[in-house]
Design a protein around this motif. Sequence first.
Motif, PDB file in Angstrom:
ATOM      1  N   ARG A  28       0.866  -1.172   0.000  1.00  0.00           N
ATOM      2  CA  ARG A  28       0.000   0.000   0.000  1.00  0.00           C
ATOM      3  C   ARG A  28       0.904   1.222   0.000  1.00  0.00           C
ATOM      4  O   ARG A  28       2.041   1.158   0.484  1.00  0.00           O
ATOM      5  N   ASN A  29       0.407   2.274  -0.597  1.00  0.00           N
ATOM      6  CA  ASN A  29       1.212   3.493  -0.694  1.00  0.00           C
ATOM      7  C   ASN A  29       0.696   4.540   0.289  1.00  0.00           C
ATOM      8  O   ASN A  29      -0.500   4.807   0.344  1.00  0.00           O
ATOM      9  N   GLU A  30       1.599   5.097   1.075  1.00  0.00           N
ATOM     10  CA  GLU A  30       1.291   6.213   1.973  1.00  0.00           C
ATOM     11  C   GLU A  30       1.992   7.429   1.370  1.00  0.00           C
ATOM     12  O   GLU A  30       3.223   7.537   1.430  1.00  0.00           O
ATOM     13  N   PRO A  31       1.233   8.340   0.743  1.00  0.00           N
ATOM     14  CA  PRO A  31       1.882   9.390  -0.057  1.00  0.00           C
ATOM     15  C   PRO A  31       2.498  10.525   0.758  1.00  0.00           C
ATOM     16  O   PRO A  31       2.045  11.675   0.728  1.00  0.00           O
ATOM     17  N   VAL A  32       3.563  10.202   1.473  1.00  0.00           N
ATOM     18  CA  VAL A  32       4.253  11.206   2.302  1.00  0.00           C
ATOM     19  C   VAL A  32       4.932  12.244   1.405  1.00  0.00           C
ATOM     20  O   VAL A  32       5.628  11.902   0.450  1.00  0.00           O
ATOM     21  N   ILE A  33       4.713  13.528   1.744  1.00  0.00           N
ATOM     22  CA  ILE A  33       5.367  14.633   1.043  1.00  0.00           C
ATOM     23  C   ILE A  33       6.531  15.095   1.922  1.00  0.00           C
ATOM     24  O   ILE A  33       6.317  15.520   3.063  1.00  0.00           O
ATOM     25  N   PRO A  34       7.772  15.012   1.444  1.00  0.00           N
ATOM     26  CA  PRO A  34       8.910  15.341   2.317  1.00  0.00           C
ATOM     27  C   PRO A  34       8.900  16.765   2.848  1.00  0.00           C
ATOM     28  O   PRO A  34       9.435  17.020   3.928  1.00  0.00           O
ATOM     29  N   PHE A  35       8.268  17.700   2.106  1.00  0.00           N
ATOM     30  CA  PHE A  35       8.236  19.100   2.568  1.00  0.00           C
ATOM     31  C   PHE A  35       7.142  19.331   3.602  1.00  0.00           C
ATOM     32  O   PHE A  35       7.089  20.382   4.222  1.00  0.00           O
ATOM     33  N   ASP A  36       6.253  18.366   3.756  1.00  0.00           N
ATOM     34  CA  ASP A  36       5.155  18.502   4.715  1.00  0.00           C
ATOM     35  C   ASP A  36       4.901  17.121   5.338  1.00  0.00           C
ATOM     36  O   ASP A  36       3.845  16.519   5.139  1.00  0.00           O
ATOM     37  N   PRO A  37       5.889  16.624   6.095  1.00  0.00           N
ATOM     38  CA  PRO A  37       5.817  15.228   6.548  1.00  0.00           C
ATOM     39  C   PRO A  37       4.876  15.024   7.735  1.00  0.00           C
ATOM     40  O   PRO A  37       4.597  15.967   8.469  1.00  0.00           O
ATOM     41  N   PRO A  38       4.435  13.800   7.941  1.00  0.00           N
ATOM     42  CA  PRO A  38       3.573  13.508   9.094  1.00  0.00           C
ATOM     43  C   PRO A  38       4.397  13.470  10.379  1.00  0.00           C
ATOM     44  O   PRO A  38       5.627  13.348  10.324  1.00  0.00           O
ATOM     45  N   PRO A  39       3.728  13.559  11.546  1.00  0.00           N
ATOM     46  CA  PRO A  39       4.462  13.483  12.816  1.00  0.00           C
ATOM     47  C   PRO A  39       5.263  12.175  12.890  1.00  0.00           C
ATOM     48  O   PRO A  39       4.793  11.134  12.422  1.00  0.00           O
ATOM     49  N   GLY A  40       6.460  12.256  13.444  1.00  0.00           N
ATOM     50  CA  GLY A  40       7.275  11.050  13.616  1.00  0.00           C
ATOM     51  C   GLY A  40       8.073  10.670  12.382  1.00  0.00           C
ATOM     52  O   GLY A  40       8.795   9.666  12.383  1.00  0.00           O
ATOM     53  N   TRP A  41       7.986  11.491  11.335  1.00  0.00           N
ATOM     54  CA  TRP A  41       8.652  11.139  10.079  1.00  0.00           C
ATOM     55  C   TRP A  41      10.173  11.057  10.248  1.00  0.00           C
ATOM     56  O   TRP A  41      10.834  10.214   9.639  1.00  0.00           O
ATOM     57  N   ALA A  42      10.745  11.934  11.100  1.00  0.00           N
ATOM     58  CA  ALA A  42      12.206  11.953  11.274  1.00  0.00           C
ATOM     59  C   ALA A  42      12.716  10.624  11.823  1.00  0.00           C
ATOM     60  O   ALA A  42      13.859  10.241  11.557  1.00  0.00           O
ATOM     61  N   THR A  43      11.886   9.939  12.563  1.00  0.00           N
ATOM     62  CA  THR A  43      12.298   8.634  13.086  1.00  0.00           C
ATOM     63  C   THR A  43      12.298   7.600  11.965  1.00  0.00           C
ATOM     64  O   THR A  43      13.202   6.777  11.850  1.00  0.00           O
ATOM     65  N   LEU A  44      11.256   7.669  11.134  1.00  0.00           N
ATOM     66  CA  LEU A  44      11.192   6.720  10.010  1.00  0.00           C
ATOM     67  C   LEU A  44      12.263   7.039   8.984  1.00  0.00           C
ATOM     68  O   LEU A  44      12.874   6.144   8.411  1.00  0.00           O
ATOM     69  N   SER A  45      12.471   8.328   8.716  1.00  0.00           N
ATOM     70  CA  SER A  45      13.413   8.727   7.671  1.00  0.00           C
ATOM     71  C   SER A  45      14.440   9.705   8.238  1.00  0.00           C
ATOM     72  O   SER A  45      14.215  10.912   8.234  1.00  0.00           O
ATOM     73  N   PRO A  46      15.576   9.205   8.692  1.00  0.00           N
ATOM     74  CA  PRO A  46      16.590  10.099   9.295  1.00  0.00           C
ATOM     75  C   PRO A  46      17.062  11.188   8.344  1.00  0.00           C
ATOM     76  O   PRO A  46      17.453  12.269   8.783  1.00  0.00           O
ATOM     77  N   THR A  47      17.023  10.941   7.032  1.00  0.00           N
ATOM     78  CA  THR A  47      17.439  11.976   6.071  1.00  0.00           C
ATOM     79  C   THR A  47      16.273  12.883   5.699  1.00  0.00           C
ATOM     80  O   THR A  47      16.470  13.896   5.031  1.00  0.00           O
ATOM     81  N   GLY A  48      15.063  12.494   6.065  1.00  0.00           N
ATOM     82  CA  GLY A  48      13.863  13.243   5.670  1.00  0.00           C
ATOM     83  C   GLY A  48      13.394  12.892   4.275  1.00  0.00           C
ATOM     84  O   GLY A  48      12.339  13.342   3.822  1.00  0.00           O
ATOM     85  N   LYS A  49      14.146  12.054   3.586  1.00  0.00           N
ATOM     86  CA  LYS A  49      13.816  11.759   2.189  1.00  0.00           C
ATOM     87  C   LYS A  49      12.829  10.604   2.067  1.00  0.00           C
ATOM     88  O   LYS A  49      12.677   9.783   2.975  1.00  0.00           O
ATOM     89  N   ILE A  50      12.165  10.569   0.930  1.00  0.00           N
ATOM     90  CA  ILE A  50      11.321   9.440   0.548  1.00  0.00           C
ATOM     91  C   ILE A  50      12.065   8.655  -0.525  1.00  0.00           C
ATOM     92  O   ILE A  50      12.876   9.256  -1.259  1.00  0.00           O
ATOM     93  N   PRO A  51      11.842   7.344  -0.632  1.00  0.00           N
ATOM     94  CA  PRO A  51      10.866   6.534   0.074  1.00  0.00           C
ATOM     95  C   PRO A  51      11.423   5.886   1.342  1.00  0.00           C
ATOM     96  O   PRO A  51      12.619   5.775   1.531  1.00  0.00           O
ATOM     97  N   VAL A  52      10.443   5.436   2.150  1.00  0.00           N
ATOM     98  CA  VAL A  52      10.704   4.534   3.274  1.00  0.00           C
ATOM     99  C   VAL A  52       9.715   3.389   3.106  1.00  0.00           C
ATOM    100  O   VAL A  52       8.589   3.601   2.647  1.00  0.00           O
ATOM    101  N   VAL A  53      10.144   2.182   3.462  1.00  0.00           N
ATOM    102  CA  VAL A  53       9.232   1.034   3.443  1.00  0.00           C
ATOM    103  C   VAL A  53       9.120   0.491   4.857  1.00  0.00           C
ATOM    104  O   VAL A  53      10.135   0.375   5.562  1.00  0.00           O
ATOM    105  N   THR A  54       7.899   0.209   5.268  1.00  0.00           N
ATOM    106  CA  THR A  54       7.708  -0.454   6.557  1.00  0.00           C
ATOM    107  C   THR A  54       6.920  -1.741   6.344  1.00  0.00           C
ATOM    108  O   THR A  54       6.079  -1.837   5.442  1.00  0.00           O
ATOM    109  N   GLU A  55       7.248  -2.697   7.156  1.00  0.00           N
ATOM    110  CA  GLU A  55       6.484  -3.961   7.170  1.00  0.00           C
ATOM    111  C   GLU A  55       6.573  -4.497   8.584  1.00  0.00           C
ATOM    112  O   GLU A  55       7.656  -4.952   8.999  1.00  0.00           O
TER     113      GLU A  55
END
Length: 229
Positions: A28-55
């Motif tokens: 499934r796709n979660e359309p995260v926008i790097p310039f307007d990320p959801p809360p907690g994004w820095a933990t998922l993406s230390p660089t702030g960049k997309i993509p990230v995959v979680t399972e």
Amino acid sequence: MLTIHGLPVSVHTRKVIVAALEKQIAYRNEPVIPFDPPPGWATLSPTGKIPVVTEGDLVLRDSSAICAWLERRQPQPALYPAAAGPFAEALWLEEYADGTVFREVIHGLFFQQVIRPNILKQPSDQAAIASVLGQAAPKVLGYLEAQVDGEHLVGDAFGIADIAVVSNLINFHYLGHALDPARYPKLGRYFRQQIRRPAFRQALQAERPFADSMGLSTAFLAASDPVTA
Ligand SMILES: N[C@@H](CCC(=O)N[C@@H](CS)C(=O)NCC(=O)O)C(=O)O
């Protein structure tokens, strides 16, 4: 099911989406926008960049790491050549696409043409656009033109080099630019053939609402179907 976090019109997010589609791995796709990320994004993406995959508890970053993981997770159909030489060649072209093509051409154009006017509410720097189109793009596209020798970039099978390069070329077209047929005849033909693959078609169809809402140019999609070259 795995989740692919990232705006699907992003070059690197599309790369992971197409790899998953080729392997018929459900996501499934979660359309995260790097310039307007959801809360907690820095933990998922230390660089702030997309993509990230979680399972489940697994968190994967970087399109190259994620695609290599997809290959181990589900080896068939293989997206990397088995032999050492072609394998290294595929990794080189993947890196060239992700790094040089994206950083020197696509990122600059996208920033000036989309991010500045639409998100930062600043005028585009036309001189910067002209510089990318006049200097960086011919160098990069000329190199890619010289790499096309047949249906696929490496060997006789579709793979990671094709995904990474074509994903960049899609965004070049989204930004309203075309591959001059006089300068890049092989690359243009290659591009039109590749985007007809079912995985690219499916990815492009799913991202269409995002492309439309961002005002991206989609005329090349109609023009390339059916392939006329
Ligand atoms: N090496 C990374 C590069 C990812 C990357 O540059 N993503 C872009 C979008 S295509 C991004 O997140 N840009 C926003 C930013 O740089 O803050 C990968 O392959 O995943």
